[in-house]
Design an enzyme around this catalytic site. Structure first.
Site, PDB file in Angstrom:
ATOM      1  N   GLY A  57       0.843  -1.195   0.000  1.00  0.00           N
ATOM      2  CA  GLY A  57       0.000   0.000   0.000  1.00  0.00           C
ATOM      3  C   GLY A  57       0.872   1.235   0.000  1.00  0.00           C
ATOM      4  N   CYS A  84       5.461  -5.859   1.644  1.00  0.00           N
ATOM      5  CA  CYS A  84       5.806  -4.441   1.544  1.00  0.00           C
ATOM      6  C   CYS A  84       5.157  -3.645   2.688  1.00  0.00           C
ATOM      7  CB  CYS A  84       5.405  -3.914   0.171  1.00  0.00           C
ATOM      8  SG  CYS A  84       6.179  -2.357  -0.196  1.00  0.00           S
ATOM      9  N   TYR A  85       4.157  -2.821   2.430  1.00  0.00           N
ATOM     10  CA  TYR A  85       3.496  -2.114   3.536  1.00  0.00           C
ATOM     11  C   TYR A  85       2.998  -3.131   4.559  1.00  0.00           C
ATOM     12  CZ  TYR A  85       0.274   0.727   6.253  1.00  0.00           C
ATOM     13  OH  TYR A  85      -0.357   1.351   7.288  1.00  0.00           O
TER      14      TYR A  85
END
Ligand code: XMP
Length: 518
Positions: A57, A84-85
């Site tokens: 995100g 990731c996020y």
């Protein structure tokens, strides 16, 4: 409600979340994507996921009101994969530390090397010592949470792959769902295996689920669907018809720019084979009159788009009382319409020729293919029993032959073009090449050339054959026909089609060319 083993993807707003779902469908795992705002403790208790994935995100965990997940998710006792996020959020919530970018942001290709310890999530990885991955992050993890260990690092991401194998929590800094992470699919396969999925999901199950959702959404309202004769709108129509029967009416706007026999084929297939209520709006005169004297490609598209909306509206009103409009929108249409940079992108061609229709008519949308890619739509079409010859059809643009007739369009030119196109496609089918080609068609050039036939001079049109291979229409290569094929096809077209005396083959790839000539 179907009772498959279910995986929950919590969406934190990444552009590529749907690709995670696609990778899972390829593994026959049923998953649902839900925005983080919706994923409350109650939601989790009811959903009962067998595993959870936190998507990437654009946010920062430091931002006010940053996207998050309820603590309960970590107590469900199911495997979790953070991307990731998603990784940063897991670390943030589980006692690790995340730092802001400050020069360590990383975008693009990177190489991850393994640590000494092995991890089942990475089975099949690192055979050549390192793996290519795709990074796209601003912030990064600076301290991993208690219980986690590092299993892979990249030059800019010391915590590229982290895991707490006891609790089956996995967290990676890169995006395994994109093609630029070549072993990403393997990582997902390992994850769902570790989570104990048996892979019981099929396109048949997808169809059942889609039917259930359509019924739930539509209730006893009426739905209208614009049929173009293409695969997407046809699959959407047949699926919706299976869900709600004659609450659906299809409208086929015949703009007089279809290929040979095409309009009749569409009408007989839907009316006779499927018994779907269908309005055949033969409006060719209206369209062709409006296009008289128009040679600019964008004006052609806009004229056709505008008239299409008017005509569709007129016929839709005849149905009376429809509250939903069905469209065969696919996932690539959805991503294409969201610009990555946030800014407007340059218009090469205005493809979305009927945009704005639902707003104008005050209709709500049903788009049952919105999560699917073209090959998945074809698989769904097979599941619905659509004929193979139809499912495998090459894409055909909304403005039809208008953009295959560069310059001014006339009825005579369209008749010549139709015949030449039919001969060309017949040649391709006879040689067994149709399915190897993404799209093939004839463009009738706005130029006459001199030729000789028998003892006489001819002064007729030249045409160009086009055939390309492509994965998604975004880039394309010309198809390498043999000289024999090209020679035979040129001879047939010149002999069988009155009005053409010269045939050329277009060997331009995309880019720099486009697939269509206009
Ligand atoms: P281009 O010519 O842009 O084509 O390389 C890429 C794909 O899009 C189709 N295409 C269109 N489809 N309306 C459509 O619905 C349009 O105006 C349009 N222009 C191109 C083209 O056939 C190819 O599949």
């Amino acid at each position: 409600m179907t009772q498959h083993e279910r995986l929950l993807i919590i969406d934190f707003g990444s552009q590529v979340t749907q690709l995670i779902a696609r990778r899972l469908r390829e593994l026959h795992v049923y998953c649902e994507i839900h925005p983080y705002q919706k994923v409350t403790e109650e939601f989790l208790k009811e959903f009962k996921p067998k595993a959870v994935i936190f998507s990437g995100g654009p946010a920062s965990v430091f931002a006010e009101g940053a996207p998050s997940a309820p603590p309960l998710v970590f107590q469900l006792g199911v495997p979790i994969l953070g991307i990731c996020y998603g990784q940063q959020l897991m670390m943030h919530l589980l006692g690790g530390k995340v730092e802001r970018g400050h020069g360590t942001a990383e975008f693009g290709r990177a190489f991850v090397t393994p640590s000494a310890e092995t991890l089942p999530l990475l089975d099949g990885w690192f055979a050549e010592g390192r793996e290519q991955v795709w990074m796209s992050h601003g912030d990064h993890v600076s301290e991993i949470a208690p219980g986690f260990r590092v299993y892979g690092t990249s030059p800019n991401a010391p915590f590229a792959i982290t895991a707490d194998p006891e609790r089956q929590f996995y967290a990676v800094q890169f995006h395994p769902e994109v093609h630029h992470t070549p072993k990403g699919a393997q990582l997902y396969a390992n994850f769902v295996k570790l989570a104990g999925f048996t892979g019981d999901w099929t396109m048949g199950a997808y169809r059942e689920e889609a039917i259930r959702q359509i019924r739930e959404k539509v209730g006893d309202s009426k739905v209208i669907c614009g049929l173009s004769g293409g695969v997407d709108s046809s699959v959407a129509a047949v699926l919706i018809h299976q869900a709600i029967g004659d609450q659906l009416t299809c409208v086929f706007v015949d703009h007089g720019l279809m290929r040979q026999g095409e309009a009749q084929e569409v009408v007989s297939m839907f009316r006779d084979t499927y018994n779907i209520p269908l309005i055949h709006a033969d409006e060719s005169d209206l369209f062709l009159n409006a296009l008289e004297g128009v040679s600019d490609p964008e004006v052609k598209r806009k004229t056709i788009g505008r008239l299409f909306i008017d005509v569709f509206q007129k016929h839709a009103h005849e149905v009376g009382g429809a509250t939903f409009l069905a469209q065969g929108t696919l996932y690539p249409d959805v991503i294409e319409s969201v610009s990555f940079s946030g800014g407007p992108s340059v218009t090469i061609k205005s493809h979305h020729n009927v945009g704005g229709l639902p707003e104008k008519m005050g209709l709500k949308l049903v788009e049952p293919l919105r999560e699917l890619f073209k090959d998945e739509v074809r698989a769904l079409g097979r599941e619905l029993g659509l004929p193979e010859r139809f499912i495998g059809r090459h894409p055909f643009p909304g403005p039809g032959l208008a953009i295959r007739c560069p310059g001014e369009i006339t009825r005579d030119k369209l008749a010549i073009l139709r015949q030449a196109d039919a001969v060309y496609i017949d040649q391709i089918r006879r040689h067994g090449l149709y399915d190897e080609i993404w799209q093939a068609f004839v463009a009738l050039l706005p130029v006459r050339t001199v030729g000789v036939m028998g003892d006489g001079r001819t002064y007729d049109y030249a045409c160009a054959l086009r055939a390309v291979t492509s994965v998604d229409g975004m880039t394309a290569d010309y198809y390498p026909f043999s000289h024999e094929f090209l020679g035979e096809t040129a001879t047939r077209i010149i002999n069988e089609v009155q009005g053409i005396n010269r045939v050329t083959y277009d060997i331009t790839s995309k880019p720099p060319g486009t697939i269509e000539w206009e």
